[in-house]
Design a protein around this motif. Sequence first.
Motif, PDB file in Angstrom:
ATOM      1  N   ARG A  31       0.825  -1.172  -0.023  1.00 53.28           N
ATOM      2  CA  ARG A  31       0.092  -0.015   0.032  1.00 53.28           C
ATOM      3  C   ARG A  31       0.933   1.255   0.163  1.00 53.28           C
ATOM      4  NH1 ARG A  31       0.747  -2.564   4.663  1.00 53.28           N
ATOM      5  NH2 ARG A  31       1.099  -1.490   6.519  1.00 53.28           N
ATOM      6  N   VAL A  32       0.353   2.524  -0.093  1.00 56.32           N
ATOM      7  CA  VAL A  32       0.782   3.733  -0.179  1.00 56.32           C
ATOM      8  C   VAL A  32       0.617   4.099   1.296  1.00 56.32           C
ATOM      9  CG1 VAL A  32       0.581   6.003  -0.613  1.00 56.32           C
ATOM     10  CG2 VAL A  32       0.139   4.445  -2.469  1.00 56.32           C
ATOM     11  N   LEU A  33       1.999   4.531   2.049  1.00 58.14           N
ATOM     12  CA  LEU A  33       2.016   4.960   3.204  1.00 58.14           C
ATOM     13  C   LEU A  33       1.993   6.425   3.292  1.00 58.14           C
ATOM     14  CD1 LEU A  33       4.971   2.797   4.254  1.00 58.14           C
ATOM     15  CD2 LEU A  33       2.829   2.389   4.674  1.00 58.14           C
ATOM     16  N   ASP A  34       1.237   7.003   4.465  1.00 59.30           N
ATOM     17  CA  ASP A  34       0.992   8.436   4.730  1.00 59.30           C
ATOM     18  C   ASP A  34       1.985   8.880   5.862  1.00 59.30           C
ATOM     19  OD1 ASP A  34      -1.333   8.406   3.093  1.00 59.30           O
ATOM     20  OD2 ASP A  34      -2.547   7.676   4.731  1.00 59.30           O
ATOM     21  N   ASN A  35       2.293  10.102   5.755  1.00 59.93           N
ATOM     22  CA  ASN A  35       3.342  10.853   6.650  1.00 59.93           C
ATOM     23  C   ASN A  35       4.535  10.050   6.909  1.00 59.93           C
ATOM     24  OD1 ASN A  35       0.977  12.381   7.332  1.00 59.93           O
ATOM     25  ND2 ASN A  35       0.281  10.541   8.799  1.00 59.93           N
ATOM     26  N   LEU A  36       5.150   9.697   5.680  1.00 59.59           N
ATOM     27  CA  LEU A  36       6.384   9.047   5.596  1.00 59.59           C
ATOM     28  C   LEU A  36       7.201   9.756   4.337  1.00 59.59           C
ATOM     29  CD1 LEU A  36       8.531   7.117   6.766  1.00 59.59           C
ATOM     30  CD2 LEU A  36       7.625   5.525   5.310  1.00 59.59           C
ATOM     31  N   GLY A  37       8.196  10.619   5.021  1.00 59.56           N
ATOM     32  CA  GLY A  37       8.673  11.552   3.987  1.00 59.56           C
ATOM     33  C   GLY A  37       7.762  12.069   3.151  1.00 59.56           C
ATOM     34  N   ASP A  38       8.122  12.566   1.728  1.00 60.14           N
ATOM     35  CA  ASP A  38       7.353  13.212   0.699  1.00 60.14           C
ATOM     36  C   ASP A  38       6.245  12.291   0.396  1.00 60.14           C
ATOM     37  OD1 ASP A  38       8.632  15.811   1.217  1.00 60.14           O
ATOM     38  OD2 ASP A  38      10.220  15.244  -0.129  1.00 60.14           O
ATOM     39  N   THR A  39       6.553  11.127   0.074  1.00 62.29           N
ATOM     40  CA  THR A  39       5.804  10.036  -0.563  1.00 62.29           C
ATOM     41  C   THR A  39       6.229   8.737  -0.247  1.00 62.29           C
ATOM     42  OG1 THR A  39       4.611   9.407  -2.432  1.00 62.29           O
ATOM     43  CG2 THR A  39       6.613  10.113  -2.800  1.00 62.29           C
ATOM     44  N   ALA A  40       5.577   7.914  -0.185  1.00 61.47           N
ATOM     45  CA  ALA A  40       6.211   6.392   0.395  1.00 61.47           C
ATOM     46  C   ALA A  40       5.106   5.291  -0.081  1.00 61.47           C
ATOM     47  CB  ALA A  40       6.359   6.307   1.778  1.00 61.47           C
ATOM     48  N   TYR A  41       5.647   4.249   0.013  1.00 62.76           N
ATOM     49  CA  TYR A  41       4.782   2.979  -0.174  1.00 62.76           C
ATOM     50  C   TYR A  41       5.556   1.662   0.440  1.00 62.76           C
ATOM     51  CZ  TYR A  41       7.739   1.201  -4.094  1.00 62.76           C
ATOM     52  OH  TYR A  41       8.855   0.404  -4.787  1.00 62.76           O
ATOM     53  N   LEU A  42       4.631   0.745   0.708  1.00 60.76           N
ATOM     54  CA  LEU A  42       5.281  -0.499   1.498  1.00 60.76           C
ATOM     55  C   LEU A  42       4.791  -1.832   0.566  1.00 60.76           C
ATOM     56  CD1 LEU A  42       5.164  -1.811   5.003  1.00 60.76           C
ATOM     57  CD2 LEU A  42       4.205  -3.156   3.446  1.00 60.76           C
ATOM     58  N   ASP A  43       6.023  -2.380   0.189  1.00 66.33           N
ATOM     59  CA  ASP A  43       5.572  -3.575  -0.626  1.00 66.33           C
ATOM     60  C   ASP A  43       5.748  -5.126   0.484  1.00 66.33           C
ATOM     61  OD1 ASP A  43       4.641  -5.395  -2.357  1.00 66.33           O
ATOM     62  OD2 ASP A  43       6.416  -5.220  -3.952  1.00 66.33           O
ATOM     63  N   ASP A  44       4.927  -6.137   0.133  1.00 67.22           N
ATOM     64  CA  ASP A  44       5.407  -7.426   1.031  1.00 67.22           C
ATOM     65  C   ASP A  44       5.010  -8.361   0.320  1.00 67.22           C
ATOM     66  OD1 ASP A  44       4.780  -9.505   2.858  1.00 67.22           O
ATOM     67  OD2 ASP A  44       3.842  -8.384   4.123  1.00 67.22           O
ATOM     68  N   LEU A  45       6.176  -9.160   0.076  1.00 66.24           N
ATOM     69  CA  LEU A  45       6.315 -10.362  -0.829  1.00 66.24           C
ATOM     70  C   LEU A  45       6.734 -11.628  -0.041  1.00 66.24           C
ATOM     71  CD1 LEU A  45       8.190  -8.780  -3.749  1.00 66.24           C
ATOM     72  CD2 LEU A  45       5.820  -9.279  -3.881  1.00 66.24           C
ATOM     73  N   LEU A  46       5.744 -12.750  -0.139  1.00 62.71           N
ATOM     74  CA  LEU A  46       6.259 -14.151   0.156  1.00 62.71           C
ATOM     75  C   LEU A  46       6.800 -14.804  -0.809  1.00 62.71           C
ATOM     76  CD1 LEU A  46       6.263 -15.988   2.732  1.00 62.71           C
ATOM     77  CD2 LEU A  46       4.017 -16.873   1.998  1.00 62.71           C
ATOM     78  N   ILE A  47       8.205 -15.030  -0.971  1.00 57.57           N
ATOM     79  CA  ILE A  47       8.563 -16.007  -2.107  1.00 57.57           C
ATOM     80  C   ILE A  47       8.941 -17.171  -1.730  1.00 57.57           C
ATOM     81  CG2 ILE A  47      10.698 -15.679  -3.711  1.00 57.57           C
ATOM     82  CD1 ILE A  47       9.055 -13.129  -3.689  1.00 57.57           C
TER      83      ILE A  47
END
Length: 260
Positions: free
Chosen positions: A185-201
Amino acid sequence: MAYVPGAALLAALVVGCSAGTGTDGSAADSRPGGPTASPAAPAGKYRTLPDPCRSVAHSTLKDLLPGVAELSEDQQEKAYAGTASVTYDTDRRVGCTWKAEAPDSSRSLSLDFERVVSYDTSVSDDDRADEVYGKKEAAAHLPVSASDSPSDSASPSDSAPSDEETDGETDGKSGDGATGDLQPRVLDNLGDTAYLDDLLIQAGSTAQHRTVSVVFRTSNVIVTVRYTEQPARSTEIPDSKELQEKAQALARKLVDKFSE
């Protein structure tokens, strides 16, 4: 020869008029409405990058890499030092990686700092960095609803991993997924803009590991935090919530560090 004052005065006037009506560049440029140079777009806030291997406190590394506590004192110091990434221009890109083995799992952490410079005088460094960040976010293939509200129908496996994230392991990805607020998802209130990715490989028939990536932009610098866990038992699945919380906590500390 008799001196003629009038002739001398006339010569002086002629010389003066000639000097005042020259066509050199400075005179032409001073005319109203003449061409003026457009101001260059503003440079980014950051002109250098900090040392990533020195950017994480030992107390934080101890929490992120529990296996380090099992090592001897000398081995701990070596583990905490990390391994610097090989780059060709340390003013533009630097990185560092830490790894630790524990009886129940192995964990690794990597940081990547990229300072973006625009060579187009009409585009600022910040705008150019925003373009680079946007391409990274697009490549992560976040769920469509990530910027609005998370959807339970999507899972971290919907995101295609990059070569750096999988280290060449492309045998398949587990369908197990974090749902709701734990989705990529896109993250709020982290730097100017941010996102998080989660991968189960899933690599091969049994081994699997989860990698949580937090990417943020602050001015003209893009920071990537990657936190990976691989359990010792093939039947165990790394916990999304724990990895995401720790990766985000570190990212917020790095934002503060860049603001110092």
